[in-house]
Write a protein that holds these residues in place. Structure first.
Motif, PDB file in Angstrom:
ATOM      1  N   GLN A  30     105.732  54.200  73.716  1.00 53.91           N
ATOM      2  CA  GLN A  30     107.110  54.037  73.263  1.00 53.91           C
ATOM      3  C   GLN A  30     107.984  55.116  73.879  1.00 53.91           C
ATOM      4  O   GLN A  30     107.581  56.278  73.970  1.00 53.91           O
ATOM      5  N   HIS A  55     118.273  52.932  72.217  1.00 55.52           N
ATOM      6  CA  HIS A  55     117.190  52.149  71.623  1.00 55.52           C
ATOM      7  C   HIS A  55     115.824  52.722  72.020  1.00 55.52           C
ATOM      8  O   HIS A  55     115.708  53.519  72.940  1.00 55.52           O
ATOM      9  N   VAL A  57     112.158  51.570  73.450  1.00 51.57           N
ATOM     10  CA  VAL A  57     111.519  50.468  74.171  1.00 51.57           C
ATOM     11  C   VAL A  57     110.020  50.727  74.250  1.00 51.57           C
ATOM     12  O   VAL A  57     109.563  51.859  74.069  1.00 51.57           O
ATOM     13  N   GLN A  58     109.282  49.663  74.535  1.00 49.74           N
ATOM     14  CA  GLN A  58     107.832  49.766  74.654  1.00 49.74           C
ATOM     15  C   GLN A  58     107.436  49.612  76.125  1.00 49.74           C
ATOM     16  O   GLN A  58     107.966  48.740  76.822  1.00 49.74           O
ATOM     17  N   TYR A  69     109.454  46.557  77.617  1.00 48.07           N
ATOM     18  CA  TYR A  69     109.773  45.507  76.650  1.00 48.07           C
ATOM     19  C   TYR A  69     110.769  46.034  75.629  1.00 48.07           C
ATOM     20  O   TYR A  69     110.693  47.197  75.200  1.00 48.07           O
ATOM     21  N   ALA A  70     111.703  45.157  75.240  1.00 43.51           N
ATOM     22  CA  ALA A  70     112.621  45.436  74.143  1.00 43.51           C
ATOM     23  C   ALA A  70     112.627  44.216  73.236  1.00 43.51           C
ATOM     24  O   ALA A  70     112.868  43.098  73.707  1.00 43.51           O
ATOM     25  N   ASN A  71     112.344  44.448  71.970  1.00 42.51           N
ATOM     26  CA  ASN A  71     112.240  43.333  71.016  1.00 42.51           C
ATOM     27  C   ASN A  71     111.238  42.276  71.507  1.00 42.51           C
ATOM     28  O   ASN A  71     111.494  41.070  71.449  1.00 42.51           O
ATOM     29  N   HIS A  72     110.126  42.758  72.049  1.00 43.29           N
ATOM     30  CA  HIS A  72     109.004  41.922  72.499  1.00 43.29           C
ATOM     31  C   HIS A  72     109.350  41.060  73.711  1.00 43.29           C
ATOM     32  O   HIS A  72     108.616  40.120  74.028  1.00 43.29           O
ATOM     33  N   GLU A  73     110.446  41.352  74.380  1.00 38.57           N
ATOM     34  CA  GLU A  73     110.813  40.628  75.597  1.00 38.57           C
ATOM     35  C   GLU A  73     110.844  41.588  76.785  1.00 38.57           C
ATOM     36  O   GLU A  73     111.346  42.710  76.666  1.00 38.57           O
TER      37      GLU A  73
END
Length: 346
Positions: A30, A55, A57-58, A69-73
């Motif tokens: 993260q 934000h 992000v992952q 990825y942000a919000n799994h996208e």
């Protein structure tokens, strides 16, 4: 299942578990997006779309690249940088914001760390950043090489006159450098200006850097020439001299000498001590420091000096010999007490 019996795989298939693909060799990390729309991973900086500022992000990190990825996208991916403290910024992550403020492009961090784009911007679009951004948006789907080709081919026509003026100015500058005998500029101007063009420097910036390098090179040549003319039999530096073995008072006196103020005041300094205490090291260190500060120095050991004096007296070039020492700022006479002299030497 027994041998020689009919297989029941069709009937049993409905009870088998679903096939699982091999596990991915990746690490999940993260990262917080800073105000420059940049994330830090392993001491390097990578850009993400600027709407993600603030934000978390992952990162799905693979051996040679990672996916963000942000919000799994998925929002972007980067090839991992091998070094440290470097930037990998994508101008398309900032394009929408720059379109609103095209004047901010010139000093933007993303342009600074995109040398190819910076070179094209400086050559063709410096006066019209909006057009540059529009073309980036227009050719966004193209690979990098084709993008650069399109930016060059579709550059504003008015720049051609400016380029010819720059070429003329460069030619005049090189001719002036040759007349002024600026050796470094004459030798390296073409290769340096080509490199500066690739880095996106304009003519003024390139010439300033080139002149600074000329000054640096000339200063270094001057230092080396003075050191060679001093005729030190070895090179010793004050930075390598250990004065911790001395008591406080002589240590203070030695440090006062390193300021070289005694030379400016035309004073003498005599170093007296047992063999091996560093007198020669310190005196050569003082001499080299004087050379680096633009002074002229002459180093000679006492026995050789006496021989040269005797020859100068007998062969009658004494005046010239005397002027040789009068013209320098510092004369260092080494090994003064090692040998005895005959009557003529005294």
């Amino acid at each position: 299942m027994r041998l020689n019996q009919k297989s029941q795989i069709v009937e049993e298939k409905q009870y088998l578990l679903t096939y699982r693909p091999p596990f991915e060799l990746a690490e999940m990390v993260q990262c917080r997006v800073n105000k420059y729309s940049i994330i830090q991973y392993e001491t390097n900086a990578y850009s993400v779309p600027d709407y993600l500022v603030g934000h978390t992000v992952q990162l799905k990190v693979y051996p040679e690249y990672f996916v963000v990825y942000a919000n799994h996208e998925e929002v972007c991916r980067h090839k991992k940088i091998e070094g440290s403290h470097q930037y990998q910024l994508d101008i398309y992550h900032y394009l929408k914001t720059l379109m609103k403020k095209p004047g901010a492009l010139k000093h933007s961090l993303v342009l600074k760390h995109s040398p190819d784009l910076k070179a094209h911007y400086a050559l063709y679009y410096k006066e019209n950043p909006r057009e540059f951004l529009d073309k980036l948006d227009q050719y966004q789907a193209l690979p990098k090489e084709q993008l650069m080709e399109q930016l060059s081919q579709n550059a504003p026509a008015r720049k051609s006159a400016s380029l010819s003026q720059e070429a003329e100015a460069i030619t005049e500058a090189i001719e002036a450098a040759r007349e002024l005998k600026l050796a470094y500029i004459c030798e390296h101007s073409q290769s340096y200006l080509k490199e500066a063009n690739q880095r996106g420097l304009n003519l003024d910036e390139a010439l300033k850097e080139l002149l600074r390098e000329e000054v640096t090179q000339r200063r270094e040549r001057s230092h080396q020439r003075r050191i060679n003319q001093a005729k030190f039999h070895q090179k010793k530096y004050l930075a390598d001299f250990d004065d911790s073995v001395f008591e406080e008072q002589p240590r203070k006196q030695l440090r006062e000498l390193t300021s070289l103020e005694f030379i400016k005041r035309k004073e003498n300094a005599i170093l007296i001590g047992n063999p091996g205490t560093g007198k020669t090291h310190f005196s050569i260190g003082i001499g080299i420091e004087a050379c680096l500060q633009g002074m002229s120095v002459q180093f000679v050991n006492a026995p050789n000096l006496v021989i040269q004096l005797k020859e100068a007296v007998t062969q009658s070039p004494f005046v010239r010999f005397k002027r040789r020492f009068e013209s320098v700022d510092l004369v260092i006479i080494d090994e003064l007490g090692y040998l005895s002299f005959d009557e003529a030497g005294r």
